[in-house]
Scaffold this motif. Sequence first.
Motif, PDB file in Angstrom:
ATOM      1  N   GLY A 140      -3.724 -13.503 -45.603  1.00 19.09           N
ATOM      2  CA  GLY A 140      -3.246 -14.878 -45.574  1.00 19.09           C
ATOM      3  C   GLY A 140      -1.731 -14.954 -45.516  1.00 19.09           C
ATOM      4  N   CYS A 141      -1.050 -14.166 -46.339  1.00 21.45           N
ATOM      5  CA  CYS A 141       0.416 -14.146 -46.332  1.00 21.45           C
ATOM      6  C   CYS A 141       0.953 -13.643 -45.000  1.00 21.45           C
ATOM      7  CB  CYS A 141       0.931 -13.287 -47.479  1.00 21.45           C
ATOM      8  SG  CYS A 141       1.535 -14.243 -48.879  1.00 21.45           S
ATOM      9  N   ALA A 142       0.263 -12.678 -44.399  1.00 24.52           N
ATOM     10  CA  ALA A 142       0.691 -12.157 -43.104  1.00 24.52           C
ATOM     11  C   ALA A 142       0.575 -13.229 -42.023  1.00 24.52           C
ATOM     12  CB  ALA A 142      -0.158 -10.935 -42.735  1.00 24.52           C
ATOM     13  N   VAL A 143      -0.531 -13.960 -42.008  1.00 25.70           N
ATOM     14  CA  VAL A 143      -0.720 -15.035 -41.023  1.00 25.70           C
ATOM     15  C   VAL A 143       0.314 -16.135 -41.244  1.00 25.70           C
ATOM     16  CG1 VAL A 143      -2.313 -16.841 -40.240  1.00 25.70           C
ATOM     17  CG2 VAL A 143      -3.169 -14.524 -40.675  1.00 25.70           C
ATOM     18  N   GLU A 144       0.595 -16.456 -42.497  1.00 25.69           N
ATOM     19  CA  GLU A 144       1.598 -17.460 -42.816  1.00 25.69           C
ATOM     20  C   GLU A 144       2.976 -17.028 -42.294  1.00 25.69           C
ATOM     21  OE1 GLU A 144       2.781 -19.753 -46.874  1.00 25.69           O
ATOM     22  OE2 GLU A 144       3.100 -17.582 -46.879  1.00 25.69           O
ATOM     23  N   ALA A 145       3.351 -15.764 -42.548  1.00 25.80           N
ATOM     24  CA  ALA A 145       4.653 -15.259 -42.098  1.00 25.80           C
ATOM     25  C   ALA A 145       4.754 -15.285 -40.576  1.00 25.80           C
ATOM     26  CB  ALA A 145       4.862 -13.839 -42.623  1.00 25.80           C
ATOM     27  N   LEU A 146       3.646 -14.977 -39.888  1.00 25.14           N
ATOM     28  CA  LEU A 146       3.626 -15.029 -38.428  1.00 25.14           C
ATOM     29  C   LEU A 146       3.808 -16.465 -37.950  1.00 25.14           C
ATOM     30  CD1 LEU A 146       3.113 -13.382 -35.781  1.00 25.14           C
ATOM     31  CD2 LEU A 146       0.698 -14.013 -36.031  1.00 25.14           C
ATOM     32  N   LYS A 147       3.116 -17.386 -38.586  1.00 27.89           N
ATOM     33  CA  LYS A 147       3.191 -18.800 -38.209  1.00 27.89           C
ATOM     34  C   LYS A 147       4.609 -19.337 -38.358  1.00 27.89           C
ATOM     35  CE  LYS A 147       1.860 -23.389 -39.785  1.00 27.89           C
ATOM     36  NZ  LYS A 147       1.388 -24.172 -40.937  1.00 27.89           N
ATOM     37  N   LEU A 148       5.285 -18.920 -39.436  1.00 30.65           N
ATOM     38  CA  LEU A 148       6.621 -19.439 -39.722  1.00 30.65           C
ATOM     39  C   LEU A 148       7.729 -18.677 -38.997  1.00 30.65           C
ATOM     40  CD1 LEU A 148       6.323 -20.102 -43.569  1.00 30.65           C
ATOM     41  CD2 LEU A 148       6.124 -21.737 -41.697  1.00 30.65           C
ATOM     42  N   GLY A 149       7.350 -17.671 -38.214  1.00 30.36           N
ATOM     43  CA  GLY A 149       8.347 -16.941 -37.459  1.00 30.36           C
ATOM     44  C   GLY A 149       9.112 -15.908 -38.258  1.00 30.36           C
ATOM     45  N   ARG A 150       8.663 -15.606 -39.469  1.00 30.67           N
ATOM     46  CA  ARG A 150       9.346 -14.599 -40.291  1.00 30.67           C
ATOM     47  C   ARG A 150       9.059 -13.192 -39.781  1.00 30.67           C
ATOM     48  NH1 ARG A 150      10.925 -17.045 -45.217  1.00 30.67           N
ATOM     49  NH2 ARG A 150      12.119 -15.173 -45.582  1.00 30.67           N
ATOM     50  N   VAL A 151       7.921 -13.009 -39.123  1.00 29.17           N
ATOM     51  CA  VAL A 151       7.592 -11.738 -38.474  1.00 29.17           C
ATOM     52  C   VAL A 151       7.046 -12.034 -37.094  1.00 29.17           C
ATOM     53  CG1 VAL A 151       7.084 -10.567 -40.664  1.00 29.17           C
ATOM     54  CG2 VAL A 151       5.223 -11.672 -39.398  1.00 29.17           C
ATOM     55  N   ARG A 152       7.026 -11.009 -36.253  1.00 30.73           N
ATOM     56  CA  ARG A 152       6.543 -11.185 -34.884  1.00 30.73           C
ATOM     57  C   ARG A 152       5.176 -10.570 -34.653  1.00 30.73           C
ATOM     58  NH1 ARG A 152      12.334  -9.607 -32.255  1.00 30.73           N
ATOM     59  NH2 ARG A 152      13.372 -11.612 -32.611  1.00 30.73           N
ATOM     60  N   ARG A 153       4.730  -9.769 -35.625  1.00 32.91           N
ATOM     61  CA  ARG A 153       3.417  -9.156 -35.446  1.00 32.91           C
ATOM     62  C   ARG A 153       2.826  -8.799 -36.805  1.00 32.91           C
ATOM     63  NH1 ARG A 153       4.044  -3.086 -33.290  1.00 32.91           N
ATOM     64  NH2 ARG A 153       1.919  -3.636 -32.789  1.00 32.91           N
ATOM     65  N   ILE A 154       1.516  -8.594 -36.806  1.00 30.15           N
ATOM     66  CA  ILE A 154       0.783  -8.185 -37.998  1.00 30.15           C
ATOM     67  C   ILE A 154       0.076  -6.871 -37.677  1.00 30.15           C
ATOM     68  CG2 ILE A 154      -1.119  -8.738 -39.568  1.00 30.15           C
ATOM     69  CD1 ILE A 154      -0.569 -11.703 -39.011  1.00 30.15           C
ATOM     70  N   VAL A 155       0.217  -5.911 -38.566  1.00 28.57           N
ATOM     71  CA  VAL A 155      -0.475  -4.616 -38.402  1.00 28.57           C
ATOM     72  C   VAL A 155      -1.299  -4.383 -39.658  1.00 28.57           C
ATOM     73  CG1 VAL A 155      -0.236  -2.146 -38.031  1.00 28.57           C
ATOM     74  CG2 VAL A 155       1.406  -3.722 -36.975  1.00 28.57           C
ATOM     75  N   LEU A 156      -2.595  -4.201 -39.486  1.00 30.75           N
ATOM     76  CA  LEU A 156      -3.494  -3.957 -40.607  1.00 30.75           C
ATOM     77  C   LEU A 156      -4.121  -2.592 -40.438  1.00 30.75           C
ATOM     78  CD1 LEU A 156      -4.258  -7.119 -39.342  1.00 30.75           C
ATOM     79  CD2 LEU A 156      -4.864  -7.288 -41.732  1.00 30.75           C
ATOM     80  N   ALA A 157      -4.064  -1.781 -41.492  1.00 29.96           N
ATOM     81  CA  ALA A 157      -4.557  -0.413 -41.398  1.00 29.96           C
ATOM     82  C   ALA A 157      -5.448  -0.081 -42.584  1.00 29.96           C
ATOM     83  CB  ALA A 157      -3.390   0.572 -41.335  1.00 29.96           C
ATOM     84  N   ARG A 158      -6.367   0.845 -42.349  1.00 28.82           N
ATOM     85  CA  ARG A 158      -7.258   1.353 -43.401  1.00 28.82           C
ATOM     86  C   ARG A 158      -7.472   2.845 -43.183  1.00 28.82           C
ATOM     87  NH1 ARG A 158     -12.868  -1.122 -45.026  1.00 28.82           N
ATOM     88  NH2 ARG A 158     -12.196  -2.282 -46.844  1.00 28.82           N
ATOM     89  N   PRO A 159      -7.549   3.618 -44.257  1.00 29.43           N
ATOM     90  CA  PRO A 159      -7.957   5.020 -44.084  1.00 29.43           C
ATOM     91  C   PRO A 159      -9.444   5.069 -43.751  1.00 29.43           C
ATOM     92  CG  PRO A 159      -7.745   4.512 -46.417  1.00 29.43           C
ATOM     93  CD  PRO A 159      -7.277   3.289 -45.670  1.00 29.43           C
ATOM     94  N   ALA A 160      -9.812   5.932 -42.835  1.00 27.21           N
ATOM     95  CA  ALA A 160     -11.214   6.015 -42.410  1.00 27.21           C
ATOM     96  C   ALA A 160     -11.980   6.958 -43.321  1.00 27.21           C
ATOM     97  CB  ALA A 160     -11.303   6.467 -40.960  1.00 27.21           C
ATOM     98  N   VAL A 161     -12.074   6.591 -44.576  1.00 26.18           N
ATOM     99  CA  VAL A 161     -12.819   7.376 -45.568  1.00 26.18           C
ATOM    100  C   VAL A 161     -13.631   6.395 -46.398  1.00 26.18           C
ATOM    101  CG1 VAL A 161     -12.699   8.913 -47.558  1.00 26.18           C
ATOM    102  CG2 VAL A 161     -11.038   9.141 -45.713  1.00 26.18           C
TER     103      VAL A 161
END
Length: 313
Positions: A140-161
């Motif tokens: 949610g915070c990442a989408v908010e930051a993208l909407k407000l122009g504070r960031v230009r992209r969102i990267v979400l990662a998980r270890p595959a374990v």
Amino acid sequence: MKATIDLPDTATAHILLGPNDMHQRMLRERLGVKITLRGHQLTVEGDNEKVKNAITTIEQMVEVIDPADAQGFHIDELQWFLAGAGESPDGVPTAIVLPGSKKIEAKSDGQARYIEAMHRKDVVFSIGPAGTGKTYLAVGCAVEALKLGRVRRIVLARPAVEAGERLGFLPGDMRDKVNPYLRPLYDSLGDMLTRAQLRQYLETGVIEVAPLAFMRGRTLNRAFVILDEAQNTTPGQMKMFLTRLGEHSHAVVTGDDTQIDLEESEQSGLIHAQAVLKGIEGIAFVHLSRHDVVRHRLVREIIKAYENIRGGA
């Protein structure tokens, strides 16, 4: 010191200053400067550093203003910008504003502390049991930051374990193998964006969902980066992830240190990081508990029961 900003049009000026100049008054109070508007020209007066800070904040706001949006800034969006400009702690929002003016409200004191930390710190660790909103609020915070122009992209990662499984034993190509691990991240995004928005962001690379191994060798600038299920990283993987951060980026690391699926001989990078990074300015550790669980009421009781077993062991 006096500085001026030329606004694009009167609609932008109206949205920036708010109904009945409500935002203008808040900007004056929180930024510590005098603000006046004549036509399309905004004048900022005050101490040198405060004026520079105010100009930067106002220009960021103008950058994301849509003159066709009659609703303008939500009060929490304005507080978001001011939090980045160094406003007082009691002004930091503990709600997340999403596209379409949807809001995610904190449902516990722990969640409020978590949201506040994400609004204030560049790197936040959220540690707690299932159901406390660790991943959901981070997305949610990442989408908010993208909407407000504070960031230009969102990267979400998980270890595959997960629970003893390894990618090589799963059927299909690489995408088929990793998608089951990434599904919870897609589910959170699907709650916050329309299907068309999500498809567009994924196709254009504005949002990227990938296994942790895909982060190696990269530098992520102006990005909101989330590492989920971090208890299943090794110390080396955790270091690799955290050192991907570039200019104007934020990172949130989530995990449950009671649900580690690594081999017994391997140390969890999440536990290791708490010892190594404690006390570094700009990094926050937020610990959530069963009292912050917002899923089915029985989830809290289940967590409590397992905690009692560990306590008596």
